[in-house]
Design a protein around this motif. Structure first.
Motif, PDB file in Angstrom:
ATOM      1  N   LYS B 133       0.800  -1.234   0.000  1.00 28.89           N
ATOM      2  CA  LYS B 133       0.000   0.000   0.000  1.00 28.89           C
ATOM      3  C   LYS B 133       0.827   1.276   0.000  1.00 28.89           C
ATOM      4  O   LYS B 133       0.406   2.289  -0.532  1.00 28.89           O
ATOM      5  CB  LYS B 133      -0.888   0.021   1.254  1.00 28.89           C
ATOM      6  CG  LYS B 133      -2.245  -0.558   1.060  1.00 28.89           C
ATOM      7  CD  LYS B 133      -3.157  -0.161   2.229  1.00 28.89           C
ATOM      8  CE  LYS B 133      -4.531  -0.777   2.046  1.00 28.89           C
ATOM      9  NZ  LYS B 133      -5.348  -0.637   3.251  1.00 28.89           N
ATOM     10  N   VAL B 134       1.964   1.246   0.692  1.00 28.40           N
ATOM     11  CA  VAL B 134       2.752   2.477   0.831  1.00 28.40           C
ATOM     12  C   VAL B 134       4.179   2.241   0.379  1.00 28.40           C
ATOM     13  O   VAL B 134       5.114   2.907   0.837  1.00 28.40           O
ATOM     14  CB  VAL B 134       2.753   2.971   2.303  1.00 28.40           C
ATOM     15  CG1 VAL B 134       1.362   3.393   2.723  1.00 28.40           C
ATOM     16  CG2 VAL B 134       3.299   1.886   3.236  1.00 28.40           C
ATOM     17  N   GLU B 135       4.344   1.302  -0.562  1.00 31.24           N
ATOM     18  CA  GLU B 135       5.690   0.843  -0.882  1.00 31.24           C
ATOM     19  C   GLU B 135       6.631   1.967  -1.280  1.00 31.24           C
ATOM     20  O   GLU B 135       7.763   2.039  -0.828  1.00 31.24           O
ATOM     21  CB  GLU B 135       5.628  -0.206  -2.004  1.00 31.24           C
ATOM     22  CG  GLU B 135       6.973  -0.870  -2.212  1.00 31.24           C
ATOM     23  CD  GLU B 135       6.822  -2.228  -2.881  1.00 31.24           C
ATOM     24  OE1 GLU B 135       5.809  -2.413  -3.588  1.00 31.24           O
ATOM     25  OE2 GLU B 135       7.679  -3.100  -2.676  1.00 31.24           O
ATOM     26  N   LYS B 136       6.151   2.854  -2.121  1.00 29.84           N
ATOM     27  CA  LYS B 136       7.040   3.921  -2.600  1.00 29.84           C
ATOM     28  C   LYS B 136       7.549   4.758  -1.433  1.00 29.84           C
ATOM     29  O   LYS B 136       8.762   5.005  -1.301  1.00 29.84           O
ATOM     30  CB  LYS B 136       6.288   4.790  -3.607  1.00 29.84           C
ATOM     31  CG  LYS B 136       7.188   5.770  -4.300  1.00 29.84           C
ATOM     32  CD  LYS B 136       6.754   6.124  -5.702  1.00 29.84           C
ATOM     33  CE  LYS B 136       7.525   7.366  -6.160  1.00 29.84           C
ATOM     34  NZ  LYS B 136       6.748   8.595  -5.978  1.00 29.84           N
ATOM     35  N   ASP B 137       6.624   5.195  -0.587  1.00 24.82           N
ATOM     36  CA  ASP B 137       7.030   6.030   0.558  1.00 24.82           C
ATOM     37  C   ASP B 137       7.896   5.260   1.543  1.00 24.82           C
ATOM     38  O   ASP B 137       8.845   5.799   2.093  1.00 24.82           O
ATOM     39  CB  ASP B 137       5.786   6.562   1.293  1.00 24.82           C
ATOM     40  CG  ASP B 137       5.126   7.685   0.517  1.00 24.82           C
ATOM     41  OD1 ASP B 137       5.778   8.252  -0.381  1.00 24.82           O
ATOM     42  OD2 ASP B 137       3.954   7.994   0.812  1.00 24.82           O
ATOM     43  N   PHE B 138       7.548   4.008   1.770  1.00 28.02           N
ATOM     44  CA  PHE B 138       8.285   3.199   2.740  1.00 28.02           C
ATOM     45  C   PHE B 138       9.779   3.190   2.411  1.00 28.02           C
ATOM     46  O   PHE B 138      10.633   3.287   3.290  1.00 28.02           O
ATOM     47  CB  PHE B 138       7.711   1.776   2.750  1.00 28.02           C
ATOM     48  CG  PHE B 138       8.459   0.793   3.589  1.00 28.02           C
ATOM     49  CD1 PHE B 138       9.055   1.159   4.799  1.00 28.02           C
ATOM     50  CD2 PHE B 138       8.565  -0.543   3.199  1.00 28.02           C
ATOM     51  CE1 PHE B 138       9.725   0.226   5.589  1.00 28.02           C
ATOM     52  CE2 PHE B 138       9.248  -1.466   3.969  1.00 28.02           C
ATOM     53  CZ  PHE B 138       9.834  -1.072   5.171  1.00 28.02           C
ATOM     54  N   PHE B 139      10.108   3.079   1.125  1.00 26.70           N
ATOM     55  CA  PHE B 139      11.521   2.995   0.755  1.00 26.70           C
ATOM     56  C   PHE B 139      12.165   4.363   0.520  1.00 26.70           C
ATOM     57  O   PHE B 139      13.319   4.450   0.134  1.00 26.70           O
ATOM     58  CB  PHE B 139      11.693   2.057  -0.444  1.00 26.70           C
ATOM     59  CG  PHE B 139      11.477   0.616  -0.075  1.00 26.70           C
ATOM     60  CD1 PHE B 139      12.490  -0.103   0.562  1.00 26.70           C
ATOM     61  CD2 PHE B 139      10.256  -0.018  -0.299  1.00 26.70           C
ATOM     62  CE1 PHE B 139      12.287  -1.426   0.939  1.00 26.70           C
ATOM     63  CE2 PHE B 139      10.053  -1.340   0.080  1.00 26.70           C
ATOM     64  CZ  PHE B 139      11.062  -2.039   0.708  1.00 26.70           C
ATOM     65  N   LEU B 140      11.417   5.422   0.749  1.00 26.96           N
ATOM     66  CA  LEU B 140      11.935   6.772   0.528  1.00 26.96           C
ATOM     67  C   LEU B 140      12.037   7.591   1.811  1.00 26.96           C
ATOM     68  O   LEU B 140      12.925   8.436   1.960  1.00 26.96           O
ATOM     69  CB  LEU B 140      10.983   7.490  -0.450  1.00 26.96           C
ATOM     70  CG  LEU B 140      11.492   8.764  -1.098  1.00 26.96           C
ATOM     71  CD1 LEU B 140      12.763   8.491  -1.887  1.00 26.96           C
ATOM     72  CD2 LEU B 140      10.417   9.356  -2.004  1.00 26.96           C
ATOM     73  N   TYR B 141      11.131   7.327   2.751  1.00 30.27           N
ATOM     74  CA  TYR B 141      11.040   8.158   3.952  1.00 30.27           C
ATOM     75  C   TYR B 141      12.217   7.953   4.906  1.00 30.27           C
ATOM     76  O   TYR B 141      12.822   6.877   4.943  1.00 30.27           O
ATOM     77  CB  TYR B 141       9.743   7.821   4.713  1.00 30.27           C
ATOM     78  CG  TYR B 141       8.564   8.688   4.330  1.00 30.27           C
ATOM     79  CD1 TYR B 141       8.155   8.759   2.997  1.00 30.27           C
ATOM     80  CD2 TYR B 141       7.870   9.425   5.279  1.00 30.27           C
ATOM     81  CE1 TYR B 141       7.064   9.549   2.642  1.00 30.27           C
ATOM     82  CE2 TYR B 141       6.781  10.214   4.936  1.00 30.27           C
ATOM     83  CZ  TYR B 141       6.375  10.273   3.614  1.00 30.27           C
ATOM     84  OH  TYR B 141       5.317  11.051   3.264  1.00 30.27           O
ATOM     85  N   PRO B 142      12.498   8.999   5.715  1.00 26.19           N
ATOM     86  CA  PRO B 142      13.450   8.816   6.819  1.00 26.19           C
ATOM     87  C   PRO B 142      12.711   8.111   7.959  1.00 26.19           C
ATOM     88  O   PRO B 142      11.484   8.014   7.945  1.00 26.19           O
ATOM     89  CB  PRO B 142      13.794  10.238   7.230  1.00 26.19           C
ATOM     90  CG  PRO B 142      12.553  11.005   6.941  1.00 26.19           C
ATOM     91  CD  PRO B 142      11.966  10.368   5.687  1.00 26.19           C
ATOM     92  N   ALA B 143      13.465   7.653   8.958  1.00 27.07           N
ATOM     93  CA  ALA B 143      12.819   7.009  10.106  1.00 27.07           C
ATOM     94  C   ALA B 143      12.401   8.016  11.169  1.00 27.07           C
ATOM     95  O   ALA B 143      11.670   7.672  12.088  1.00 27.07           O
ATOM     96  CB  ALA B 143      13.749   5.967  10.726  1.00 27.07           C
ATOM     97  N   ALA B 144      12.893   9.243  11.048  1.00 26.16           N
ATOM     98  CA  ALA B 144      12.592  10.238  12.081  1.00 26.16           C
ATOM     99  C   ALA B 144      12.977  11.610  11.559  1.00 26.16           C
ATOM    100  O   ALA B 144      13.633  11.733  10.513  1.00 26.16           O
ATOM    101  CB  ALA B 144      13.359   9.933  13.368  1.00 26.16           C
ATOM    102  N   THR B 145      12.579  12.667  12.283  1.00 20.34           N
ATOM    103  CA  THR B 145      12.998  14.015  11.890  1.00 20.34           C
ATOM    104  C   THR B 145      14.389  14.331  12.414  1.00 20.34           C
ATOM    105  O   THR B 145      15.050  15.227  11.944  1.00 20.34           O
ATOM    106  CB  THR B 145      12.036  15.081  12.446  1.00 20.34           C
ATOM    107  OG1 THR B 145      12.061  15.007  13.873  1.00 20.34           O
ATOM    108  CG2 THR B 145      10.615  14.860  11.963  1.00 20.34           C
TER     109      THR B 145
END
Lengths: 309, 309, 309, 309, 309, 309
Positions: B133-145
């Motif tokens: 469902k969120v594959e694109k974001d999952f592999f692009l996002y950081p884990a934290a700010t």
């Protein structure tokens, strides 16, 4: 229960617990703990079939006839007759256990009226939908296993008192959003009908232990919004109200209140719960005396002034 | 960014922020902050149409040509040309910002393999469904700010490291349920793709602030189970794993771990996060020196022994 | 204050502070900071006699005439005339500083009415006696130096709001003793007229720092009882209400509430203080935005939903 | 112990405690509590000489012959013969008490191999030297009096499990110094052979109470370095690893971890201890049930999912 | 330091820090910060040889001659002559920095007398041995980098004051063991001569950071006992006194006081440290004023009564 | 009490408690618990008039004659004669209960001398006035219901020990104001004569529970100043000393010490209370043993070294 040994009784009682045993003749028997408002008593049900075992589950209301015996210093009921009740008997759980001072019907009317008064269709529809789903349990369950409102219909009674308090406060502080406040009050503990086992011998369900009533209800709000095709920020704010109503992380709210009505909801919950504890702690105390220590009130004991009564 | 005043440049850059102003001629202009790995620079986009405003939103990759000026002691880019990039440019966000040391493709393969290895169909299907469902974001996002894995693809990199650690630990302690452990690792922070704003100039979304990634993901697991018609205790346990992965109420988990794999998941998360912080704190330090204080490690500073390098 | 350099002004202003200096001609001069609701401005008062020094103490209302100058980038008022005001001017501190939304007279009437409604002569007489003693200050002082109700007449406004809330709650929970609740509300912060320096540039007095408003008022209640020859447990309970109204030792109450009305007084105080903070934090915020962090609310920031206004 | 009254037994047992009394005939007698894995039983040793008193000290393995009696509702062993065992009997403490699942020899080989693999001569020599000094006790002692690894050879078993875990983690995070990690694991609890009284009826020694195993081992490291003429920062870092392995001052470490490997050592210790507690708490629980509360795990109880076994 | 630009000076000063740079002519120069009790001043030492670099290390006392210049708004000393001092100069660190109000000789005599008064040979010999080992530093070091006794000879002055206080308390409570109390006072902070860098520009050493003065001294006591061939419980109790003198785990003592004299030692340490802080906080304050906030006294500020002076 | 059944006794005893009952003949009887230092014994007083009920209240000293019986396994005193004592008997409460090691007269002289030594008339007069008001109780009451100085005249004994300690400390730190310190010591717990019920079977009064000894004494100081027409800052500082002597809000002081002598008063109180606890905990322990856990000392147990006795 206060009976004399040898007394013949015919009573409506509630099955509190059922334990199966095997008698010396090799047949199954059930040890039933039966209760009403005056206490509980043990009864042996000999030669119990597996159908009987199904019939006399905890929370079943039964009519029994029998004789009072004594066994090892405790009263026992020697069963002569037992049958589950039906509608004709007109007996409800609330007749056999301590229950809220308002009738279910009365509380239903009040909750319905508050929902009716909401102005936001989104908030109103979600609240009504969720109450409908668990209506029977909502008006039957206690609010907790101990500490406060731990009686039949305690959950609904807590909600009704909080609704009135919410209305008073909203009258005094007009910047408050009544819809959010009322919906927050009605929904905040609604997950308890899944967290708790029921009105009799109340305990936590596995789901209650592992997820908790807060999480359970937040999910239900999302689900309700999907089922009703409601979108918009109201859904998120309602979830936040439920999520934050314990006020702090260490008290079980993963997010603290970050919306004005969430902060006030937390206080309203607190006042109503504490008033319930205080009244119960002081009702057995004479003027000039201290109550017993109340664990959920930081283990304090409370003084009843000599000029009170 | 290190350029000399007067230098002509042609660069791929990322729009970090966009602010609209009105020039003295009454026309709109955009102040763009553009960045790559070496830092950021301001550029004025004069006579901007509302279409331009739409085109050059934050997180857009652009190609610019221009000249380096100085304004009030800071470098500025005087734009001569600007255009959004397309696939032919072959430039990704990860080329312009700090990013995980593994390629997205590599991390995808690893996660896919761990899902493939699961034995419980229920756990496997829910995990796969939610990742998809969120594959694109999952592999692009950081884990934290901030604090740990705060770089492009940091979230997936954190998950991949944790999966390997989970496998090692399960090899040593065979009583652990690998399916739960792997699914717990993959799902525990997946709600961050809704909690955080994205890989560039990362901040919290309103939903992230009011509900948090834990609640967001717990709901998604329920929703996934409904969509896949999966019932059974596995769903509740997966929700519990996510719900409890911060370990304690005061750290944001409304329920503490009450399942063995939940307890271990919390440790695995901790070790991988802390190793990331420690490596980053010490990589700029010479043997015999102390690092700066690390806030998320109780504000300690760490010593690099003289016999290390 | 927004004036143009060179502008001639005639204004009513409040002396915020006075500092004495010696000019190069050997004569004394006063540096006055003068304020009204729009801000403050500095003025030099040359050749000041020691009588002038006495006349223009902080908290004095003055009428000034003069011209606006600029000195080192800040506006200054070059005084042409200055005089203290008298009753004919009809100007009050509340006209020159932020003040409560209710008029003093209105608040006096409300407090008087609540005292009038008390049924216990002992409680009524003590409360009335103590209010009378400091009546002028009570209706002029702020409730705090910061955090909540930190404006002219803030103390009385806080009390009036709490009285209304106390009445609502007592209507809903009839076991509460209204006399104790009302007296507790009126007296709980009355010691602040000795703890704080006054409505202008409010700070703590030495007595406020070393003893605190709770202790100050508890002593006054004893003193009032002696002066009125009142004996009986009511005196002790009133002292306990004031003593315990912060709720816990670590919040400054040497004894926690141990009487029902003391517990509820603490909640009423809390709700009114927090509503005041919340309203002020959110009044400058647009729907869809978060407020600034509010220190006294655990440093949280609050969200104004997009459907609010 | 399950025997029938009147049964004749011949058994190897361990003296758990010895108490001296004076019989009515004026002669000394010993009350011995004797135990094996199945429990313990009391035996009276009449007419005991002071030599017997020396011989049958706690932790002695004895062979007894006698008859089972009953005294005041509890079984008692009427001694016919008793003698301390010798090597020919081939009975060890670990045969009579719960013990680690690995044989001592096996654990010795593993520890030896890890020491052998160290690359730093200083670290290797100190570690080997300290293990040698207390080798017998190290492989016999429990890791604690309760909570985790509280069985014969529990200390060594805990170390062996941690070594394997340390190796796995070092494989995944190559920046870790394996020598420090392995030495830290081996030495961190080695002071327990002085802090605790032994493998039987384990209690704290006076030295254990007043100084603690952390301080005891830190001193031993210094002493070992002196004895081996080793200088250099490795000695200080090894001491720091032991000193800081409880993680925080309030958990008994006067300095928190300030070296990367010290931080990770703390986690490894934690995981292995908690896995041991979790496995033991859940091994007596059926799927769908909760364990008893585990004090050292914040008093939580743990759920065994219905799909586990 | 207060000098006029152009003034010629000849001064004894202390090197506070030394930084090496390379001048535009390619030669090395040293930037020296030089201090005495009146403050510090920068001086450039041009064309510095590596021998000069060695000579003018921090903590060196020098005699300088030069002229006062101004550079970027700060005074600078233009060096004409510089040389390290020798015994003939008769200048000590304590002449150039704030120092204890008692002379070193005087403090030495007092400490010697207290050691002489001890009755237990074991305690006396260990204490004397450890003082001898670091005697020069002991009477020169400060007791801390900040908070209390942070001046030359502060450590010894703190010990001397505590000895007198210990004597007074032992006079009043005769059950106290004077030997333990005196030895505890003398040894409790002796590890600071390794924990701290010295009396000038005091900072923590690496060993101080990683092990701390408590652990350092506990080890030294063991080592002293070995060197003096002293056995017996006195050694362990002395170690416990040092180990526990911070009173609680969270204040850095891995074991709390478990011997009577250890508990009292903690209080004596506290009183003397706090008296030093209080006197210093109040010495710059006039009657009727509050001091600045004192961080190590829970950030309180203290009032000097108007009747004090 | 150790008597044999049938023994005839004549004793001075103290009435510990009195309970009224109705005998089978319809007449009232009193169950008296009578005590002396050796323990307590029950006695029935048959046919008690209401005058007898008044006469034999708790805390009355009586002379009894009677015979020792046994009833349900416990000794009982069969009364033959009973009468309240008078001055001629020369028996005091302190003869029948554990009491301070100093005589009342001796303690009175010491306190008088310290008051006499005060130099400030204001402080001296207030202190003397307050001691006079409750002099009899002050020298009779215990300092607490448990924990420390919980014996007859414990309050005065605690004060006398603290006065000596205060003098020693003031000798060592001359910046301390002796008047404040001595007055603070004498007054700090004086409110306990109202907080506690008396020296026999000591409990808290209602006033003690709701207001506490700190508040009670602060009020008395104000009242004393009014009665003696004393004005000036000394009154406020004395109140602050009492108010802050528990040191922290969470320990019951609504204001922390903010005057130097207040801080030191807190330490003096602490040392004397803890020395009393330590001596009592260790007096029943042999060298080489640990005491029982002492609740008020963080539940620690204390070791008596083998070289102590």
């Amino acid at each position: 229960m206060e009976y004399n040994v040898g007394e013949q009784v015919q009573l409506y009682l509630l099955v509190k617990s059922q334990t199966k045993g095997i008698a010396s003749n090799g047949k199954a028997f059930l040890t039933l703990i039966l209760q009403d408002k005056s206490g509980d008593i043990e009864a042996k049900f000999w030669d119990a079939s597996s159908e009987d075992e199904q019939t006399y589950q905890p929370q079943t209301i039964v009519q029994v006839a029998g004789e009072i015996h004594e066994y090892r210093g405790r009263l026992q009921l020697k069963l002569k007759q037992i049958r589950p009740t039906n509608e004709q008997d007109g007996v409800e759980v609330g007749d056999l256990l301590e229950r809220a001072p308002l009738a279910v019907k009365e509380m239903q009317d009040i909750v319905t009226q508050y929902i009716f008064d909401m102005k936001s269709p989104a908030i109103q529809r979600i609240t009504r939908h969720l109450v409908k789903k668990v209506e029977k349990d909502f008006f039957l369950y206690p609010a907790a296993t101990k500490n406060h409102h731990e009686f039949v219909s305690g959950l609904a009674y807590h909600v009704v008192s909080m609704l009135k308090l919410a209305k008073s406060i909203a009258d005094l502080y007009p910047s408050l959003d009544r819809d959010l406040l009322y919906a927050g009050v009605i929904l905040h503990d609604l997950g308890k009908v899944q967290e708790l086992s029921g009105p009799v011998a109340t305990s936590y369900t596995v789901e209650g232990n592992l997820l908790g009533h807060i999480n359970i209800m937040v999910e239900q709000i999302s689900q309700a919004a999907i089922e009703l095709s409601i979108e918009g920020e109201e859904v998120m704010i309602l979830k936040h109200l439920v999520l934050s109503h314990h006020g702090k992380a260490e008290w079980g709210s993963p997010k603290p209140p970050m919306v004005k009505e969430a902060e006030i909801l937390h206080y309203i919950d607190n006042i109503d719960a504490k008033m319930n504890m205080l009244d119960r702690a002081l009702e057995r105390v004479k003027p000039g005396e201290f109550s017993e220590r109340v664990f959920a009130l930081d283990n304090r004991n409370f003084y009843k002034p000599t000029f009170h009564n």
